[in-house]
Write a protein that holds these residues in place. Structure first.
Motif, PDB file in Angstrom:
ATOM      1  N   PRO A 253       0.796  -1.226   0.000  1.00  0.00           N
ATOM      2  CA  PRO A 253       0.000   0.000   0.000  1.00  0.00           C
ATOM      3  C   PRO A 253       0.827   1.274   0.000  1.00  0.00           C
ATOM      4  O   PRO A 253       0.336   2.322  -0.407  1.00  0.00           O
ATOM      5  N   ALA A 254       2.072   1.203   0.432  1.00  0.00           N
ATOM      6  CA  ALA A 254       2.904   2.403   0.470  1.00  0.00           C
ATOM      7  C   ALA A 254       3.348   2.799  -0.926  1.00  0.00           C
ATOM      8  O   ALA A 254       3.642   3.980  -1.178  1.00  0.00           O
ATOM      9  N   GLY A 255       3.380   1.849  -1.849  1.00  0.00           N
ATOM     10  CA  GLY A 255       3.791   2.159  -3.209  1.00  0.00           C
ATOM     11  C   GLY A 255       5.270   2.426  -3.327  1.00  0.00           C
ATOM     12  O   GLY A 255       6.038   2.353  -2.359  1.00  0.00           O
ATOM     13  N   ALA A 256       5.680   2.752  -4.564  1.00  0.00           N
ATOM     14  CA  ALA A 256       7.076   3.042  -4.842  1.00  0.00           C
ATOM     15  C   ALA A 256       7.136   3.812  -6.151  1.00  0.00           C
ATOM     16  O   ALA A 256       6.136   3.988  -6.850  1.00  0.00           O
ATOM     17  N   THR A 257       8.338   4.275  -6.484  1.00  0.00           N
ATOM     18  CA  THR A 257       8.486   5.040  -7.726  1.00  0.00           C
ATOM     19  C   THR A 257       8.635   4.079  -8.908  1.00  0.00           C
ATOM     20  O   THR A 257       9.644   4.047  -9.605  1.00  0.00           O
ATOM     21  N   VAL A 325      -1.929  21.167 -17.512  1.00  0.00           N
ATOM     22  CA  VAL A 325      -0.993  20.197 -16.939  1.00  0.00           C
ATOM     23  C   VAL A 325       0.278  20.934 -16.535  1.00  0.00           C
ATOM     24  O   VAL A 325       0.786  21.778 -17.280  1.00  0.00           O
ATOM     25  N   VAL A 326       0.786  20.599 -15.354  1.00  0.00           N
ATOM     26  CA  VAL A 326       2.027  21.194 -14.858  1.00  0.00           C
ATOM     27  C   VAL A 326       3.106  20.107 -14.874  1.00  0.00           C
ATOM     28  O   VAL A 326       2.982  19.088 -14.193  1.00  0.00           O
ATOM     29  N   GLY A 327       4.155  20.323 -15.651  1.00  0.00           N
ATOM     30  CA  GLY A 327       5.225  19.338 -15.721  1.00  0.00           C
ATOM     31  C   GLY A 327       4.795  18.092 -16.475  1.00  0.00           C
ATOM     32  O   GLY A 327       3.763  18.056 -17.153  1.00  0.00           O
ATOM     33  N   GLY A 328       5.575  17.036 -16.343  1.00  0.00           N
ATOM     34  CA  GLY A 328       5.293  15.784 -17.027  1.00  0.00           C
ATOM     35  C   GLY A 328       4.896  14.695 -16.055  1.00  0.00           C
ATOM     36  O   GLY A 328       4.500  14.954 -14.914  1.00  0.00           O
ATOM     37  N   LEU A 329       4.991  13.451 -16.518  1.00  0.00           N
ATOM     38  CA  LEU A 329       4.644  12.310 -15.676  1.00  0.00           C
ATOM     39  C   LEU A 329       5.706  12.099 -14.609  1.00  0.00           C
ATOM     40  O   LEU A 329       6.906  12.273 -14.840  1.00  0.00           O
ATOM     41  N   GLY A 330       5.222  11.701 -13.430  1.00  0.00           N
ATOM     42  CA  GLY A 330       6.142  11.449 -12.317  1.00  0.00           C
ATOM     43  C   GLY A 330       5.426  10.724 -11.199  1.00  0.00           C
ATOM     44  O   GLY A 330       4.464   9.974 -11.426  1.00  0.00           O
ATOM     45  N   TRP A 331       5.874  10.936  -9.963  1.00  0.00           N
ATOM     46  CA  TRP A 331       5.276  10.277  -8.801  1.00  0.00           C
ATOM     47  C   TRP A 331       5.017  11.314  -7.706  1.00  0.00           C
ATOM     48  O   TRP A 331       5.749  12.307  -7.594  1.00  0.00           O
ATOM     49  N   ALA A 332       3.992  11.090  -6.933  1.00  0.00           N
ATOM     50  CA  ALA A 332       3.675  11.963  -5.800  1.00  0.00           C
ATOM     51  C   ALA A 332       3.216  11.110  -4.632  1.00  0.00           C
ATOM     52  O   ALA A 332       2.677  10.011  -4.823  1.00  0.00           O
ATOM     53  N   ALA A 340       0.444   7.045   3.819  1.00  0.00           N
ATOM     54  CA  ALA A 340       1.011   7.704   2.642  1.00  0.00           C
ATOM     55  C   ALA A 340       1.269   6.669   1.552  1.00  0.00           C
ATOM     56  O   ALA A 340       1.793   5.590   1.809  1.00  0.00           O
ATOM     57  N   THR A 341       0.917   7.025   0.324  1.00  0.00           N
ATOM     58  CA  THR A 341       1.073   6.117  -0.802  1.00  0.00           C
ATOM     59  C   THR A 341       1.651   6.873  -1.995  1.00  0.00           C
ATOM     60  O   THR A 341       1.197   7.985  -2.320  1.00  0.00           O
ATOM     61  N   VAL A 342       2.627   6.260  -2.655  1.00  0.00           N
ATOM     62  CA  VAL A 342       3.233   6.856  -3.847  1.00  0.00           C
ATOM     63  C   VAL A 342       2.404   6.463  -5.069  1.00  0.00           C
ATOM     64  O   VAL A 342       2.095   5.281  -5.262  1.00  0.00           O
ATOM     65  N   VAL A 343       2.034   7.465  -5.873  1.00  0.00           N
ATOM     66  CA  VAL A 343       1.171   7.232  -7.041  1.00  0.00           C
ATOM     67  C   VAL A 343       1.821   7.835  -8.288  1.00  0.00           C
ATOM     68  O   VAL A 343       2.274   8.986  -8.271  1.00  0.00           O
ATOM     69  N   HIS A 344       1.843   7.045  -9.362  1.00  0.00           N
ATOM     70  CA  HIS A 344       2.353   7.526 -10.645  1.00  0.00           C
ATOM     71  C   HIS A 344       1.291   8.389 -11.324  1.00  0.00           C
ATOM     72  O   HIS A 344       0.116   8.040 -11.346  1.00  0.00           O
ATOM     73  N   GLY A 345       1.687   9.544 -11.866  1.00  0.00           N
ATOM     74  CA  GLY A 345       0.730  10.407 -12.543  1.00  0.00           C
ATOM     75  C   GLY A 345       1.310  11.745 -12.903  1.00  0.00           C
ATOM     76  O   GLY A 345       2.494  11.870 -13.199  1.00  0.00           O
TER      77      GLY A 345
END
Length: 561
Positions: A253-257, A325-332, A340-345
């Motif tokens: 559930p914490a996710g990763a990059t 859109v601000v910037g490109g694809l990444g992780w938050a 806390a969970t890391v999500v690609h977007g």
């Protein structure tokens, strides 16, 4: 039959008008008296009586003249004779009353005053059809129909008409998961979708499921959601059962990059659900009517977010918001009840609110992602293309464009072997069906296709549709064509083989004249009848003509030498 007080008052007034019309011997209608309005203290604020529009009075018809009595017979000269009484006129048959000029207006009043009258439809014959629920008709309506039976047709349709569009489901609509008898989680639909086996589904954010896998979802009433001025949370109808949810990585559930760290969920809609799923996203401008599909944007493809791209989000709290859109694809890192969970977007330059989670983020007709989180200034969006890859086969519902024919211009004069060209949704398969036959034609990445007409001459109606690699199918377009038998055409000039000089055609020689028969020892010319003197004279003349030309030729030869 139960009516609201204001409606009952109006119907009562209309009844007075119509029953008076039925009872009156004259054809014309007199204006109805104004209904008595109940004191304000006796009527609820939303039930005030409405004034009934007065029908236009029809001029009184001119009374028919009394029949002229027959003249009295001449009195008898006898003074005692009494005059013969005038004969009694025979009663004339009464004609059917003519319909008043404002019959249409009265019928329209019925439509608004009698809840059991659902439609007033003029007929080609000049009559009026009333579509009604016969069992609930007011007495005044029945009397009206009987009075003018020659002009009014009553059709019992059973139930009133109701809008069907409220059963349409589009992206951006609100729903809620019921965690227990008293607790719900409100979120928004991102996009309508397909289950792996082609069933109906919707996509939303994975964090809305709060780690559960046994949840039932229900749609909320749009007219009571915040964009329409309501507080939200009013359950409307069942939506479906949670079919898939992932917030972070599988088992983490914490996710990763990594690309598999997503925020996505799918809700499976039951096969027997009355809901109709549409590939579109609402702008919430028609929420007050509970018909979110009435003003929506079709979704035709999955897009990729790029810096500066114009983008909008639709959700049950904020409604429609737009930015870039601000910037490109990444992780938050998205912070929620589960941690806390890391999500690609990617990020947008506008904020969204609680309840917008899972809502649609799109640019034009392209789906980009679903709302994952916001900090009050920016919104983080889970990339839809990457997230779908983690769902095990769910796919987006798309509005595929209908195929179009672009050439030739005249489809009524096609020769056998001709080619039809056109456009369609890129990278799909075109189905060309006619009669009992069907052929599959690939559509390239640019959306172009071509197809060769049948070899047999005749008239055909082509049925064209396209299908993508999933379950999306376009509407079918019918195209009539006529194929004519034609001879094989010569190739174009630049395609013709090099010509080989043809042998000169043999010229058939004229048959030789029969040689004259000559007797040995006798002059043959004399025997043949030819005059040798004339022949020699002609030869001498030709030789004389040739001498000057020979002289000229010699002089030219000397000059050249």
């Amino acid at each position: 039959m139960t009516l609201r007080r204001s409606t009952a008052t109006a119907v009562a007034a209309l009844s007075t008008l119509l029953l008076a019309t039925v009872a009156a011997p004259a054809v014309a209608l007199e204006p109805a008296p104004e209904p008595t309005t109940a004191p304000e203290s006796a009527v609820a604020p939303d039930q005030t009586s409405a004034a009934i529009p007065e029908p236009t009075a029809t001029p009184e018809p001119t009374a028919s003249p009394e029949p002229t009595a027959a003249p009295e017979p001449t009195a008898s000269p006898e003074p005692t004779a009494e005059p013969t009484p005038a004969p009694t006129a025979e009663p004339q048959p009464t004609e059917a009353p003519a319909a008043p000029a404002d019959l249409d207006a009265l019928a329209q009043q019925l439509l608004t005053m009698d809840p059991a009258v659902h439609a007033v439809v003029p007929q080609e014959s000049g009559a009026l059809a009333l579509y009604v629920t016969a069992a609930d008709l007011a007495d005044a309506t029945v009397a009206f129909a009987e009075r003018f039976a020659e002009r009014v047709v009553v059709e019992d349709i059973g139930a009133p008409f109701t809008t069907q569009a409220t059963d349409d489901v589009v992206g951006g609509a609100g729903y809620q998961f019921r965690l227990d008898a008293t607790t719900t989680v409100a979120c928004s639909i991102g996009f309508t979708a397909w289950t792996p086996d082609g069933g109906d589904a919707v996509l939303t954010a994975g964090h809305c499921a709060e780690g559960r896998s046994d949840l039932e979802a229900e749609l909320t009433l749009p007219s009571m959601d915040p964009p329409a001025g309501g507080a939200g949370g009013i359950a409307w109808t069942p939506l479906g059962t949670l079919g898939f949810a992932q917030f972070g990585q599988p088992g983490n559930p914490a996710g990763a990059t990594t690309l598999d760290s997503v925020d996505i969920a799918a809700i499976d809609v039951a096969d027997d659900s009355p809901l109709t799923l549409l590939p579109a996203v609402t702008d919430w401008s028609t929420a007050s009517s509970d018909d979110l599909a009435a003003s929506s944007t079709p979704i035709a493809r999955i897009g990729a977010a790029e810096p500066g791209m114009p983008v909008s989000a639709s959700g049950r709290t904020s409604g429609l918001v737009s930015g870039a859109v601000v910037g490109g694809l990444g992780w938050a890192t998205i912070n929620g009840p589960q941690g806390a969970t890391v999500v690609h977007g990617f990020s947008t330059n506008f904020a969204t609110l609680n309840g917008d989670s899972g809502g649609a983020v799109f640019s034009g007709d392209a789906a980009l992602g679903v709302v994952s989180g916001s900090n009050g200034t920016l919104t983080w969006v889970a990339d839809i293309g990457n997230a779908l890859a983690q769902t095990g086969g769910y796919s987006l519902r798309l509005d595929l464009a209908e195929p179009r024919v672009t050439g030739p211009a005249d489809l009524s004069v096609l020769g056998t072997g001709s080619t039809i060209t056109g456009t369609a949704h890129p990278s799909t398969t075109l189905t060309v069906a006619y009669g009992e036959q069907s052929q599959q034609v690939p559509v390239d990445a640019a959306g172009a296709w071509s197809w060769t007409v049948p070899a047999e001459a005749g008239e055909y109606t082509l049925r064209l549709s396209v299908r993508d690699a999933g379950f999306n199918v376009s509407d079918t377009v019918e195209v009539p064509i006529t194929v004519w038998p034609v001879a094989a055409q010569q190739p174009a000039v630049d395609e013709q083989p090099a010509k080989v000089p043809a042998e000169p055609a043999a010229v058939e020689a004229a048959p030789a004249a029969a040689a004259p028969t000559c007797t040995a020892g006798v002059d043959c010319l004399a025997e043949s009848g030819v005059d040798p003197t004339a022949t020699l004279a002609a030869a001498s003349a030709l030789f004389a003509l040739a001498i000057p030309f020979l002289a000229i030729s010699r002089r030219r030869a000397r000059a050249t030498a």
